[in-house]
Motif scaffolding. Structure first.
Motif, PDB file in Angstrom:
ATOM      1  N   GLU A  85       0.966  -1.268   0.156  1.00  0.00           N
ATOM      2  CA  GLU A  85       0.137  -0.095  -0.097  1.00  0.00           C
ATOM      3  C   GLU A  85       0.910   1.185  -0.211  1.00  0.00           C
ATOM      4  O   GLU A  85       0.257   2.281  -0.611  1.00  0.00           O
ATOM      5  N   MET A  86       1.943   0.980   0.591  1.00  0.00           N
ATOM      6  CA  MET A  86       2.707   2.356   0.716  1.00  0.00           C
ATOM      7  C   MET A  86       3.411   2.888  -0.405  1.00  0.00           C
ATOM      8  O   MET A  86       3.361   3.977  -0.859  1.00  0.00           O
ATOM      9  N   CYS A  87       3.447   1.753  -1.737  1.00  0.00           N
ATOM     10  CA  CYS A  87       4.133   2.166  -2.728  1.00  0.00           C
ATOM     11  C   CYS A  87       3.148   2.172  -4.084  1.00  0.00           C
ATOM     12  O   CYS A  87       3.401   2.190  -5.155  1.00  0.00           O
ATOM     13  N   ALA A  88       1.955   2.126  -3.496  1.00  0.00           N
ATOM     14  CA  ALA A  88       0.842   1.816  -4.461  1.00  0.00           C
ATOM     15  C   ALA A  88       0.666   3.139  -5.351  1.00  0.00           C
ATOM     16  O   ALA A  88       0.323   3.111  -6.716  1.00  0.00           O
ATOM     17  N   GLN A  89       0.915   4.209  -5.121  1.00  0.00           N
ATOM     18  CA  GLN A  89       0.836   5.496  -5.845  1.00  0.00           C
ATOM     19  C   GLN A  89       2.164   5.781  -6.655  1.00  0.00           C
ATOM     20  O   GLN A  89       2.180   6.743  -7.471  1.00  0.00           O
ATOM     21  N   VAL A  90       3.180   5.129  -6.374  1.00  0.00           N
ATOM     22  CA  VAL A  90       4.471   5.405  -7.444  1.00  0.00           C
ATOM     23  C   VAL A  90       4.301   4.976  -8.641  1.00  0.00           C
ATOM     24  O   VAL A  90       3.839   3.854  -8.740  1.00  0.00           O
ATOM     25  N   GLU A  91       4.723   5.994  -9.319  1.00  0.00           N
ATOM     26  CA  GLU A  91       4.567   5.639 -10.834  1.00  0.00           C
ATOM     27  C   GLU A  91       5.413   4.621 -11.251  1.00  0.00           C
ATOM     28  O   GLU A  91       6.711   4.180 -10.719  1.00  0.00           O
ATOM     29  N   ALA A  92       5.103   3.900 -12.500  1.00  0.00           N
ATOM     30  CA  ALA A  92       6.011   2.766 -13.109  1.00  0.00           C
ATOM     31  C   ALA A  92       7.239   3.415 -13.253  1.00  0.00           C
ATOM     32  O   ALA A  92       7.537   4.514 -13.956  1.00  0.00           O
ATOM     33  N   GLY A  93       8.501   2.590 -13.017  1.00  0.00           N
ATOM     34  CA  GLY A  93       9.702   3.098 -13.198  1.00  0.00           C
ATOM     35  C   GLY A  93      10.289   3.771 -11.790  1.00  0.00           C
ATOM     36  O   GLY A  93      11.529   4.054 -11.852  1.00  0.00           O
ATOM     37  N   SER A  94       9.304   3.719 -10.650  1.00  0.00           N
ATOM     38  CA  SER A  94      10.037   4.459  -9.393  1.00  0.00           C
ATOM     39  C   SER A  94      10.843   5.512  -9.494  1.00  0.00           C
ATOM     40  O   SER A  94      11.731   6.078  -8.730  1.00  0.00           O
ATOM     41  N   GLU A  95       9.945   6.341 -10.612  1.00  0.00           N
ATOM     42  CA  GLU A  95      10.901   7.811 -11.033  1.00  0.00           C
ATOM     43  C   GLU A  95      12.372   7.497 -10.902  1.00  0.00           C
ATOM     44  O   GLU A  95      13.149   8.463 -10.515  1.00  0.00           O
ATOM     45  N   GLY A  96      12.822   6.541 -11.702  1.00  0.00           N
ATOM     46  CA  GLY A  96      14.393   6.235 -12.061  1.00  0.00           C
ATOM     47  C   GLY A  96      15.224   5.497 -11.029  1.00  0.00           C
ATOM     48  O   GLY A  96      16.297   5.275 -11.439  1.00  0.00           O
ATOM     49  N   VAL A  97      14.583   5.078  -9.869  1.00  0.00           N
ATOM     50  CA  VAL A  97      15.239   4.152  -9.133  1.00  0.00           C
ATOM     51  C   VAL A  97      15.014   2.546  -9.774  1.00  0.00           C
ATOM     52  O   VAL A  97      14.300   2.212  -9.826  1.00  0.00           O
ATOM     53  N   LEU A  98      16.448   2.080  -9.675  1.00  0.00           N
ATOM     54  CA  LEU A  98      16.528   0.631 -10.062  1.00  0.00           C
ATOM     55  C   LEU A  98      16.926  -0.212  -8.968  1.00  0.00           C
ATOM     56  O   LEU A  98      18.123   0.540  -8.242  1.00  0.00           O
ATOM     57  N   PHE A  99      16.694  -1.285  -8.791  1.00  0.00           N
ATOM     58  CA  PHE A  99      17.060  -2.017  -7.712  1.00  0.00           C
ATOM     59  C   PHE A  99      17.874  -3.407  -8.314  1.00  0.00           C
ATOM     60  O   PHE A  99      16.913  -4.003  -9.353  1.00  0.00           O
ATOM     61  N   LEU A 100      19.087  -3.658  -8.236  1.00  0.00           N
ATOM     62  CA  LEU A 100      19.715  -4.983  -8.612  1.00  0.00           C
ATOM     63  C   LEU A 100      19.561  -5.884  -7.676  1.00  0.00           C
ATOM     64  O   LEU A 100      20.047  -5.592  -6.532  1.00  0.00           O
ATOM     65  N   PRO A 101      18.705  -6.816  -7.708  1.00  0.00           N
ATOM     66  CA  PRO A 101      18.168  -7.871  -6.488  1.00  0.00           C
ATOM     67  C   PRO A 101      19.150  -9.057  -6.076  1.00  0.00           C
ATOM     68  O   PRO A 101      18.729  -9.940  -5.489  1.00  0.00           O
TER      69      PRO A 101
END
Length: 499
Positions: A323-339
């Protein structure tokens, strides 16, 4: 009406499910446990703890449902793959089990893979060794813990230990055995030439059968501990990915599964023994002779989100993160995570790979990190999906499974990043249901696994279409995601300095 029980021994918990032959679920019970990390790169669990948790879970299931144990006609097992359980002459574990996420056996992996090439056996294994595979771990014990190795009389995989505790019989079956690397996946039997070439005693490898065959009956001791009826039939069962495929109705070609559990997999059933000649994917035995599963295996899926929840954000639950990230747009505004928290298998087969956030600015907040982890996990799954298509395996449906099928954000994220419609089934706990269907087949409740799936498994009417507004964006960021690893691969190899 008869009842069937399916037990899934996972990495973070064991689950037990009761259903009737038409698929009506009477109840599900679960007990959690942890991964032990006694040293860097190690991952172990106690087989005795698995058994205690399993017995408690079965008792809890009967208590909560009020079901009569006498109605249970068959029990099937599903379990985490690759792990090594070593047993002494009394059937007692010699040491803690070394599980799939363990990274200690890098030297042994190199030695095994070199021998596979020299002996021209890769066409039989249909895989190369990785850390965490049972054969690699067994060779590590032989070379580093000789006193433990000397005490071993049998080796099994994790769910096989539970079956042994239920029936008193030590054995393996083809789907899980093929994930050990000590197996002729094409011929569905132990690969003794490789085993003996490594100086390992062939006698350590027990009888190997098929998933739906009856392995034995519940013993009096097991009945006392679990509440099951003495004499209840137990089938051999299978690896969790195989049982999950059955629970999703994937028992013939034409569908691809995208599973997000602790690890993640993109898998398909094939009728021919297909494998990736560059060894970026795995091919294992499927439910019956003449069937195989090819899959991309990602080590850090739900594990990555759990790491963020527990170690970084110290959040209460997963739903709160969603729910915390439900309103974040696709692409996380440029943040990438290498998992790559514990290295990675597909497509890199690199135990040295590492994780990280990139592209962060002062604008980014906690919710961007959460969304970036979700997206990073699915980017890694897309790597596997693309490799599968390279092998000529295409399917009209992608079926989401595991934790990745439990929330609309995971589901829409998969549809958008894959660029394909994503479906779910109406089944709860697919691996447990698959194990129960296989049990029903073994005891004659169904004439075949396919008939069992036809009675039990149905697709949900709702499915998730890719959002065309997000696809181009995700194509761009997936390209960056791949480049980040490639440009840092050599740095990762030198990241840790050993004192």
């Amino acid at each position: 009406m008869s009842l069937l029980m399916g037990i899934d021994l996972g990495t973070s918990s064991v689950k037990a499910l009761l259903m009737d032959v038409h698929g009506k679920t009477y109840g599900i019970a679960q007990q959690h446990y942890d991964i032990d990390v006694p040293r860097k790169d190690w991952a172990e669990q106690s087989p005795e703890r698995w058994w205690t948790a399993t017995a408690d879970t079965i008792r809890k299931l009967f208590a909560e449902t009020g079901a009569n144990p006498n109605r249970v006609t068959g029990l099937g097992l599903s379990g985490q793959m690759h792990g090594l359980v070593t047993l002494d002459a009394q059937g007692t574990p010699v040491r803690p089990a070394i599980i799939w996420s363990d990274q200690r056996s890098k030297k042994q992996v190199a030695r095994i893979n070199d021998m596979l090439e020299r002996m021209n056996l890769t066409g039989e294994t249909m895989n190369k060794a990785s850390t965490g595979f049972a054969l690699s771990s067994l060779l590590w014990i032989k070379e580093n813990e000789p006193e433990h190795y000397a005490a071993i009389r049998s080796i099994v995989l994790p769910k096989d230990y539970i079956r042994y505790k239920l029936t008193g019989r030590i054995a393996c079956e083809a789907t899980d055995a093929s994930s050990s690397l000590a197996f002729n996946t094409r011929g569905r039997q132990w690969l003794y030439p490789l085993i003996e070439a490594l100086g390992i005693a062939a006698a350590l490898f027990p009888e190997c059968r098929e998933p739906f065959e009856i392995a034995g009956e519940i013993t009096a001791d097991a009945a006392w501990e679990t509440g099951l009826r003495t004499g209840t039939s137990v089938v051999y069962g299978g690896a969790d990915q195989c049982m999950q495929a059955v629970g999703n109705g994937v028992v013939e070609p034409g569908r691809i599964i995208s599973n997000i559990g602790t690890g993640g997999q993109v898998a398909a059933m094939v009728a021919d023994p297909v494998y990736d000649p560059q060894w970026r994917m795995n091919s294992f035995c499927h439910i019956h002779p003449g069937s195989w599963a090819i899959q991309g295996s990602n080590l850090n899926s739900g594990l990555a989100l759990k790491w963020l929840k527990d170690n970084v954000l110290q959040a209460a639950d997963f739903n709160g993160l969603m729910e915390m990230c439900a309103q974040v747009e696709a692409g996380s505004e440029g943040v990438l995570f290498l998992p790559y928290l514990i290295g990675e298998r597909t497509p890199h087969m690199d135990a040295d790979a590492r994780a990280g956030f990139l592209g962060m600015t002062l604008r980014h907040r906690t919710e961007h990190l959460v969304k970036a982890v979700l997206e990073g996990v699915v980017y890694a799954l897309r790597d596997s999906l693309e490799l599968m298509e390279e092998q000529g395996i295409r399917a009209g449906q992608v079926i989401a499974s595991g934790g990745g099928a439990k929330h609309r954000l995971w589901l829409q994220c998969q549809a958008d990043i894959f660029g394909k419609p994503v479906y779910t089934t109406k089944v709860q706990e697919e691996a447990c249901v698959g194990a129960a269907i296989v049990a029903g087949t073994g005891v004659g409740e169904y004439r075949s696994v396919r008939e069992g799936c036809g009675q039990v498994v149905a697709l949900d009417e709702r499915y998730y279409e890719p959002d065309p507004r997000n696809q181009e964006l995700y194509d761009h960021y997936h390209g960056l995601f791949k480049q980040i690893y490639l440009r840092n691969r050599e740095l990762f190899k030198n990241w840790t300095v050993n004192a």
